[in-house]
Design an enzyme around this catalytic site. Structure first.
Site, mmCIF file in Angstrom:
data_model
loop_
_atom_site.group_PDB
_atom_site.id
_atom_site.type_symbol
_atom_site.label_atom_id
_atom_site.label_comp_id
_atom_site.label_asym_id
_atom_site.label_seq_id
_atom_site.Cartn_x
_atom_site.Cartn_y
_atom_site.Cartn_z
ATOM 1 N N ARG A 23 45.409 -13.341 8.392
ATOM 2 C CA ARG A 23 45.188 -13.735 6.992
ATOM 3 C C ARG A 23 44.062 -14.739 6.831
ATOM 4 O O ARG A 23 43.492 -14.891 5.764
ATOM 5 C CB ARG A 23 46.462 -14.347 6.398
ATOM 6 N N GLU A 28 45.307 -29.207 8.742
ATOM 7 C CA GLU A 28 45.310 -30.441 7.966
ATOM 8 C C GLU A 28 43.993 -31.139 8.233
ATOM 9 O O GLU A 28 43.709 -31.507 9.370
ATOM 10 C CB GLU A 28 46.455 -31.359 8.404
ATOM 11 N N GLN A 47 37.723 -43.531 -1.580
ATOM 12 C CA GLN A 47 36.726 -42.686 -2.224
ATOM 13 C C GLN A 47 36.458 -41.467 -1.358
ATOM 14 O O GLN A 47 36.365 -41.572 -0.145
ATOM 15 C CB GLN A 47 35.434 -43.504 -2.398
ATOM 16 N N ASP A 48 36.360 -40.298 -1.994
ATOM 17 C CA ASP A 48 35.925 -39.073 -1.322
ATOM 18 C C ASP A 48 34.572 -38.690 -1.895
ATOM 19 O O ASP A 48 34.383 -38.712 -3.114
ATOM 20 C CB ASP A 48 36.903 -37.916 -1.576
ATOM 21 N N ASN A 49 33.644 -38.329 -1.018
ATOM 22 C CA ASN A 49 32.307 -37.916 -1.438
ATOM 23 C C ASN A 49 32.025 -36.511 -0.925
ATOM 24 O O ASN A 49 32.496 -36.134 0.151
ATOM 25 C CB ASN A 49 31.247 -38.881 -0.898
ATOM 26 N N ARG A 59 19.409 -37.080 5.503
ATOM 27 C CA ARG A 59 19.969 -38.192 4.733
ATOM 28 C C ARG A 59 20.314 -39.321 5.704
ATOM 29 O O ARG A 59 21.019 -39.127 6.664
ATOM 30 C CB ARG A 59 21.207 -37.754 3.965
ATOM 31 N N HIS A 62 22.112 -44.774 6.762
ATOM 32 C CA HIS A 62 22.654 -45.680 5.758
ATOM 33 C C HIS A 62 23.804 -46.522 6.300
ATOM 34 O O HIS A 62 24.570 -46.069 7.140
ATOM 35 C CB HIS A 62 23.180 -44.894 4.556
ATOM 36 N N LYS A 71 33.806 -44.337 7.556
ATOM 37 C CA LYS A 71 33.764 -42.980 7.008
ATOM 38 C C LYS A 71 34.445 -41.999 7.952
ATOM 39 O O LYS A 71 34.310 -42.101 9.173
ATOM 40 C CB LYS A 71 32.314 -42.530 6.824
ATOM 41 N N HIS A 118 24.669 -44.453 9.533
ATOM 42 C CA HIS A 118 25.028 -43.036 9.599
ATOM 43 C C HIS A 118 23.997 -42.190 8.863
ATOM 44 O O HIS A 118 23.474 -42.592 7.828
ATOM 45 C CB HIS A 118 26.410 -42.857 8.950
ATOM 46 N N TYR A 131 33.043 -36.596 2.948
ATOM 47 C CA TYR A 131 33.441 -37.792 3.671
ATOM 48 C C TYR A 131 34.303 -38.707 2.834
ATOM 49 O O TYR A 131 34.121 -38.858 1.643
ATOM 50 C CB TYR A 131 32.246 -38.535 4.265
ATOM 51 N N ASP A 168 15.315 -42.865 1.097
ATOM 52 C CA ASP A 168 15.160 -42.716 2.539
ATOM 53 C C ASP A 168 13.699 -42.831 2.972
ATOM 54 O O ASP A 168 13.408 -43.260 4.083
ATOM 55 C CB ASP A 168 15.770 -41.400 3.014
#
Length: 181
Positions: A23, A28, A47-49, A59, A62, A71, A118, A131, A168
């Site tokens: 299927r 998780e 926070q979720d991004n 990118r 940072h 993260k 990162h 993240y 950047d």
């Protein structure tokens, strides 16, 4: 979950248990109890991004000097080269970095503690990067190290010039950056 330490203390590769059959699959992507038991890290995410980028987009690198963010990162579509740099002056691994391919296919995740810079380079035609963060984004505390810093000498597998944001493009050289103690 399989937890794989890296040569940067605290930076962990996480491989979830994936259940597949005719299927499709199930796993998780995050479970607070399992995460704490398997990694030894207890944290609350606030926070979720979600970002989507195209091939050649780079990118980073940072980090935040105040209200630093840890993260938990993963890819849900495509593939990236994910890079983490130790920016702690007092660390035995100061200025060292690791690079890891994260993809929807390998389902690996990366735990990036607060004290690391990162960034990532998109290797596929398109990548979706998700993240979770432990603190809220603070634009006034964000710093950016140049992706092409010669002191770091990160081996980005570029097929041409990277596609960079204006932010950047203005990144600082590692030796001139405001780093963490």
């Amino acid at each position: 979950m399989n937890v794989i330490p890296t040569r940067l203390p605290g930076v962990l590769i996480l491989e979830p248990k994936v259940f597949e059959d005719t299927r499709g699959l199930f796993y998780e992507s995050f479970n607070a109890r399992t995460f704490a038991q398997e990694t030894g890290v207890t944290t609350d995410f606030v926070q979720d991004n979600h970002s989507e980028s195209h091939r050649g987009v780079l990118r980073g690198l940072h980090y935040q000097v105040e209200n630093a963010q840890a993260k938990l990162v993963r890819i849900t579509h495509g593939e990236v080269l994910d890079v983490v740099v130790d920016v702690r002056r007092s660390s035995a691994t100061f200025g060292q970095w690791i690079a890891l391919r994260l993809s929807a296919a390998n389902r690996r995740q990366l735990w990036v503690p607060e004290t690391f810079a990162h960034g990532f380079l998109v290797l596929s035609d398109r990548a979706e990067f998700l993240y979770k963060t432990t603190t809220y984004f603070n634009p006034s505390a964000e710093r950016c190290i140049r992706w092409d810093d010669p002191d770091l000498a990160i081996d980005w597998p570029l097929e041409g010039p990277p596609i960079l944001s204006a932010k950047d493009q203005q990144g600082q050289w590692f030796r001139d950056s405001e780093l963490l103690p």
